[in-house]
Design a protein around this motif. Structure first.
Motif, short mmCIF file in Angstrom:
data_model
loop_
_atom_site.label_atom_id
_atom_site.label_comp_id
_atom_site.label_asym_id
_atom_site.label_seq_id
_atom_site.Cartn_x
_atom_site.Cartn_y
_atom_site.Cartn_z
N ARG A 163 -6.23 16.20 3.39
CA ARG A 163 -5.13 15.30 3.71
C ARG A 163 -3.79 15.89 3.22
NH1 ARG A 163 -3.71 8.98 2.22
NH2 ARG A 163 -3.28 8.35 4.35
N LYS A 165 -4.09 -0.81 -6.69
CA LYS A 165 -5.16 -0.18 -5.90
C LYS A 165 -5.13 1.31 -6.21
CE LYS A 165 -6.47 0.55 -1.02
NZ LYS A 165 -6.03 0.25 0.35
N TRP A 195 -12.52 -1.04 -2.62
CA TRP A 195 -12.37 -1.09 -1.17
C TRP A 195 -13.59 -0.39 -0.57
CZ3 TRP A 195 -11.07 -3.74 2.52
CH2 TRP A 195 -10.64 -3.27 3.76
N ASP A 237 0.84 -1.21 0.00
CA ASP A 237 0.00 0.00 0.00
C ASP A 237 0.88 1.25 0.00
OD1 ASP A 237 -2.27 1.92 1.04
OD2 ASP A 237 -3.30 0.03 0.62
N ASP A 238 0.31 2.35 0.40
CA ASP A 238 0.95 3.67 0.38
C ASP A 238 2.33 3.65 1.07
OD1 ASP A 238 1.30 6.36 0.19
OD2 ASP A 238 -0.47 6.92 1.36
N CYS A 294 -10.66 2.71 -4.89
CA CYS A 294 -10.62 3.08 -3.47
C CYS A 294 -10.73 4.59 -3.43
CB CYS A 294 -9.30 2.62 -2.86
SG CYS A 294 -9.12 3.07 -1.12
N TRP A 352 -0.15 0.16 -4.54
CA TRP A 352 -1.11 1.26 -4.32
C TRP A 352 -0.65 2.48 -5.10
CZ3 TRP A 352 -0.32 6.20 -2.55
CH2 TRP A 352 -1.42 6.90 -2.00
N ASP A 383 -12.81 2.33 4.86
CA ASP A 383 -11.61 2.25 5.69
C ASP A 383 -11.93 1.66 7.06
OD1 ASP A 383 -9.71 3.07 3.96
OD2 ASP A 383 -9.62 5.14 4.64
N ASP A 427 -6.33 4.82 -5.48
CA ASP A 427 -6.93 5.55 -4.36
C ASP A 427 -7.26 6.99 -4.77
OD1 ASP A 427 -7.82 5.95 -1.79
OD2 ASP A 427 -5.96 5.35 -0.82
N ASN A 482 -8.18 10.44 -2.25
CA ASN A 482 -8.41 10.70 -0.83
C ASN A 482 -8.88 12.10 -0.46
OD1 ASN A 482 -7.88 8.27 0.75
ND2 ASN A 482 -5.91 8.31 -0.27
N ALA A 516 -10.53 6.95 -0.06
CA ALA A 516 -10.66 7.04 1.39
C ALA A 516 -11.65 5.97 1.82
CB ALA A 516 -11.10 8.43 1.82
N GLY A 517 -11.40 4.74 1.40
CA GLY A 517 -12.37 3.67 1.57
C GLY A 517 -13.38 3.77 0.45
C1 DGJ Z 1 -6.98 5.41 2.07
C2 DGJ Z 1 -7.36 4.00 1.78
O1 DGJ Z 1 -8.73 3.82 1.94
C3 DGJ Z 1 -6.55 3.08 2.68
O2 DGJ Z 1 -6.95 1.76 2.47
C4 DGJ Z 1 -5.10 3.27 2.39
O3 DGJ Z 1 -4.80 2.85 1.09
C5 DGJ Z 1 -4.71 4.73 2.58
N1 DGJ Z 1 -5.57 5.61 1.84
C6 DGJ Z 1 -3.28 4.97 2.16
O4 DGJ Z 1 -2.95 6.28 2.18
#
Ligand code: DGJ
Length: 730
Positions: free
Chosen positions: A444, A477, A544, A367-368, A525, A412, A547, A479, A481, A527-528
C-alpha cells in the motif's frame, strides 16, 4: 483443587469443570502426556502401551529398555534431540552450532491465580482463587538450558492455557531455532482438523479435512497473524458436528507470525501443536537471557464444536479483554471510511455527524485522511499532526462540535507504518524495517516502522499523546495495512529476533497508551481482519472484522470468525448498496440483521445519500439492536446452519439462563413454489414455553428444538428474519 500432584505416581492432573488433563513424570524424567478429555479421576497411564521399539531410535542412553522410545510415546513437551523424529516444539543450537538438547524434569510448583507473561498478552484471573498455575521446570545439563512449562487452569471457564519460558542458565550462548507453545499428542483417533483461511476482505472461512499421514500446517510468515490464516485451530472426531462429538481447540494469544500443525505418525498417533512461525526466526540467548513463548488457550468439548466456541467466547470476553470497555455496551458508531474515503472536510464530516445523531448513532469515527497531507494513501503516515486546513478547524473544535450533537468522537491511526513521503521518513530513514542495499518491498505504498526500537516507540507514543491530548477523543481505530517483508533492524546484529521483538514492541506501545487513556475505546484493525487474534483482543476489545461489508460475504466471514472469537469483539457495520467491493445489493433489513450478529455494531455509509424513508428504518434498527445487544454479546451462540452449505444461514443467541433468545435467519437460495424453510432452535429451557416478542405467539421450547420453526413461505433472496423469544412462566 484444579491442579494436583501425586508424589507416589508422579502424576500431574489439571481439572476444570468438565475436563481433565493429565501428564506424568516418568522414571527417566521425561514428561509423558496421558489425557485431555472429559472430566474423570484416576491414573490414565494405562492408555500408553509399550512394545519392542528397538528397531528405531528414541531410546535415551540411560533407559536400556527396548520398549521405550520417545519417537512413539505421547509427550508433553517434545524437543529436538530426544530421538523423537516427529515435529518438535523446541529446537536449539549450542554455541558451536550443534543441534539438540535433552530436557528432563527437575521440579514443579503450583500457585494460585493465572501466570502472567512479561511483555505479552495472556489470559488473566480476577481473583486468585478462581485459577491455579503450574510451572514445570525442565533442564538440559549440558547446555545449562532451562525450560519452564507454564499451565494456567481456569476451572469455571473450562480452559487450560499453556506457555513457556526458555532460559539460558549456562555459560555459553544458545540459539532457539523453533519455539512452539503447546502440544497435544493423541495415541489414536480418526480426527479432522479445522482451520480458518481467507484473504483480504474474505477472512476466516472454515476449512475441514481428515488428518492423514504426514503433517499439515497453516500459519503466517507475514509478521502478523494475517488475513490469510487464523491462529486458531480445532481438531475433532471425524464424525463430530456442531452439537455432537469430541473436539479440542488451540487459540494463540499472539498477533505475529505463527504455525499451527497436525501430524499423523507411523502409528496413526496425532500430534497437534501451535506456536511461533519458524520463518526468519533464530533467537540467540546469551547466558542469563530468556525467551517467552506466547500463550495458547486450549479447550475440550464432548458436546460438539459449538461448545468449543462458547468456551472460547467466554474466556476471551471475560479473561483476555480488559479494562473499562470489557463489560460495557459498545457505542453504535458511524465511520467515515466507506462514506467518504479521503474526500472530506470538517463541514462534510459534521453533515454526516448531524444525521447520525438524529438517527440515534452514538459515536462518530473520523477514519483515514485527517492528518498532515493525507488526501490519498501514498503519503503522510508517520506525521501525526492535524490537517486543520482540511478540517477547517482545530481537532478540539471538531470534537466539541461533534460532542455538541450528542455523539462521542473517535479517530483512525496507523502508527506502525510510515510513508516514504513523510517528514518522519525524511528525518529518520533508518527507522524503517529495510535491508541495507536492498530497495524495500512496498505494501500500500508504505513501509513498516521498526517497533523493536525503543526510540521509535517513544516517538510514536509522544506523537499519539500529542493528538489524544488536544481534543476530547473517546475512541481510536488502530489500523495496520501491510505485512512485514524486510525484517531487518539497524539496532541488532541478530536479525532472527526482529519479528518477535517487533511484536513485543507493538504490545509495549499499546500497553503504554491504554494505561494513559484507560477510558478510550481502542478498536483493532488490519486491512480489516488481518490481526483478528486473542493477542490483540487483550488491548483492543473490539476489532474490525473485515473490509468486506457485503452482507452475503459477511455471513461467511462472521460465521468463520465466530468459531474462535467472541461476538462482543466483532466489528460489523451496515454499508451502502451496491456494495463497493462486490457490487451486490442486499435489503437494508438484512444488512442490519447481519451487522447485528456482531457486538460492535455500526454504520459505514453516507447516511445523507439514503432516501428519507430509510431514516425511520435505521432508527428502528438501532433501537432493536439496543434491545438485543446483551444477548448477542453475553449469550451462548448456536450456529444453526452454515452460509457455505445451506439454503438458509441461521444462528441463535441464548442468554446463559435460557430466559431470552434471538434467532436470525437469512435466505440464501430461492426456488419456485418452494416449501417453507424450517429452522431448529437450540439451547432453550426444555419443557418451557417461549413468547416470540414481535408476534406474541407462544411456542413450546421442545417443539422449537425438535421440529423447529418455519420461515415465511414465498420468500425472497436475502430476505432475513429476526425472532426474539422470551421464556414465559407457567
Ligand atoms: C483499512 C481499514 O480496514 C479500513 O476500514 C480503513 O480504515 C482503511 N484502512 C483506511 O485507510
Amino acid at each position: 483443587m484444579p491442579i494436583d500432584f501425586n508424589s507416589a505416581t508422579k502424576l500431574i492432573t489439571l481439572t476444570t469443570d468438565t475436563t481433565t488433563y493429565q501428564m506424568k513424570v516418568d522414571p527417566y524424567g521425561y514428561l509423558i502426556h496421558l489425557y485431555y478429555g472429559a472430566r474423570t479421576s484416576g491414573d490414565m497411564s494405562y492408555l500408553v502401551t509399550y512394545a519392542d521399539r528397538s528397531g528405531m531410535c528414541g531410546c535415551p542412553y540411560d533407559v536400556h529398555d527396548r520398549t521405550y522410545s520417545l519417537d512413539v510415546l505421547p509427550q508433553e513437551f517434545p524437543f529436538q534431540g530426544s530421538g523423537d523424529m516427529r515435529s518438535p516444539l523446541l529446537v536449539v543450537r549450542d554455541a558451536e552450532g550443534a543441534f539438540g538438547c535433552d530436557l528432563r524434569y527437575v521440579g514443579h510448583t503450583i500457585s494460585n491465580g493465572m501466570f502472567s507473561l512479561p511483555g505479552l498478552p495472556a489470559v488473566y484471573s480476577e481473583e486468585d482463587d478462581e485459577a491455579q498455575s503450574l510451572s514445570v521446570q525442565l533442564r538440559d545439563e549440558r547446555l545449562g538450558l532451562e525450560v519452564e512449562l507454564l499451565y494456567g487452569v481456569l476451572p469455571h471457564f473450562d480452559v487450560i492455557t499453556r506457555a513457556l519460558i526458555v532460559t539460558n542458565a549456562g555459560n555459553a550462548s544458545v540459539t532457539v531455532e523453533r519455539l512452539q507453545s503447546a502440544c497435544l499428542d493423541f495415541v489414536h483417533g480418526d480426527l479432522d482438523v479445522m482451520t480458518f483461511n481467507g484473504r483480504h476482505a474474505m477472512e476466516r472461512r472454515p476449512d475441514r479435512h481428515r488428518i492423514g499421514h504426514g503433517s499439515f500446517s497453516v500459519g503466517s510468515r507475514r509478521g502478523m497473524s494475517s488475513n490469510q490464516y487464523s491462529p486458531f485451530m480445532i481438531v475433532c472426531d471425524h464424525a463430530a458436528t456442531e452439537f455432537n462429538g469430541r473436539a479440542w481447540a488451540m487459540n494463540y494469544v499472539y498477533s505475529g507470525g505463527f504455525e499451527a500443525e497436525v501430524e499423523r505418525d507411523q502409528y496413526n498417533q496425532v500430534r497437534v501443536q501451535m506456536g511461533l512461525s519458524d520463518d526468519r526466526f533464530s533467537y540467540p540467548l546469551n547466558p542469563g537471557e530468556r525467551l517467552v513463548a506466547p500463550e495458547v488457550i486450549m479447550a475440550y468439548s464432548h458436546e460438539g464444536i459449538g461448545r468449543i466456541s462458547n468456551i472460547m467466547h467466554r474466556c476471551i470476553r471475560k479473561r483476555v479483554c480488559r479494562g473499562y470497555w470489557r463489560d460495557r455496551r459498545r457505542p453504535v458508531l458511524v465511520n467515515s471510511w466507506e462514506a467518504m474515503h479521503f474526500n472530506f472536510n470538517g463541514d462534510s464530516l459534521l453533515d454526516l455527524a448531524k444525521t447520525a445523531a438524529d438517527l440515534g448513532i452514538e459515536l462518530f469515527v473520523m477514519d483515514d485522511g485527517w492528518f498532515a497531507e493525507r488526501d490519498n494513501d501514498i503519503c503522510s503516515l508517520g506525521d501525526w499532526r492535524v490537517n486543520e486546513k482540511k478540517l477547517g478547524r482545530s481537532l478540539a473544535e471538531l470534537a466539541d462540535q461533534i460532542n455538541d450533537l450528542g455523539l462521542k468522537f473517535g479517530i483512525w491511526v496507523e502508527p506502525e507504518m510510515i510513508s516514504e513521503d513523510s517528514d518522519l521518513y525524511r528525518a529518520h530513514p533508518d527507522w524503517v524495517l529495510a535491508l541495507p542495499g536492498k530497495a524495500p518491498t512496498l505494501g500500500r505504498d508504505q513501509l513498516v516502522l521498526d517497533l523493536s526500537r525503543a526510540d521509535v516507540r517513544d516517538n510514536l507514543f509522544e506523537q499519539l499523546c500529542g493528538i489524544l491530548d488536544q481534543a476530547h477523543i473517546e475512541y481510536v481505530k488502530w489500523d495496520y495495512n501491510r505485512c512485514i517483508t524486510d525484517a531487518y533492524s539497524r539496532t541488532t546484529t541478530d536479525q532472527g529476533k526482529v519479528l518477535y521483538d517487533y511484536m513485543i514492541g507493538v504490545y509495549d506501545l499499546l500497553e503504554r497508551l491504554i494505561k494513559r487513556y484507560p477510558k478510550v475505546l481502542f478498536e483493532g484493525c488490519s486491512a480489516g481482519g488481518g490481526r483478528y487474534d486473542a493477542g490483540m483482543m487483550y488491548y483492543t476489545p473490539q476489532i474490525w472484522t473485515s473490509d468486506n461489508t457485503d452482507a452475503d460475504n459477511r455471513l461467511t466471514i462472521q460465521y468463520g470468525s465466530s468459531f474462535g472469537f467472541p461476538l462482543s469483539v466483532m466489528g460489523a457495520h451496515v454499508s451502502a448498496c451496491p456494495n463497493e467491493i462486490n457490487n451486490r445489493t442486499v435489503p437494508l433489513t438484512t444488512r442490519g440483521h447481519v451487522a447485528m450478529a456482531g457486538g460492535s455494531f455500526g454504520y459505514e455509509l453516507d447516511l445523507n445519500e439514503l432516501p428519507g424513508r430509510a431514516f425511520d428504518h435505521i432508527r428502528r434498527q438501532i433501537s432493536l439492536y439496543h434491545e438485543i445487544e446483551n444477548i448477542v454479546c453475553e449469550g451462548e451462540l448456536y450456529r444453526l446452519s452454515s452460509p457455505m452449505d445451506d439454503d438458509v444461514c441461521a444462528w441463535e443467541n441464548v442468554l446463559e439462563d435460557g430466559s431470552e433468545a434471538i434467532m436470525t435467519a437469512v435466505v440464501l437460495k430461492v426456488e419456485g413454489y418452494a416449501q417453507a424453510n424450517y429452522v431448529t432452535l437450540r439451547g432453550l429451557t426444555p419443557g418451557a414455553n417461549y413468547r416470540e416478542l414481535t408476534t406474541g405467539v407462544v411456542y413450546p421450547a421442545n417443539a422449537l428444538m425438535d421440529m423447529g420453526m418455519p420461515l415465511p413461505v414465498n420468500t425472497e433472496m436475502y430476505a432475513s428474519y429476526l425472532y426474539r423469544f422470551e421464556r414465559v412462566e407457567g
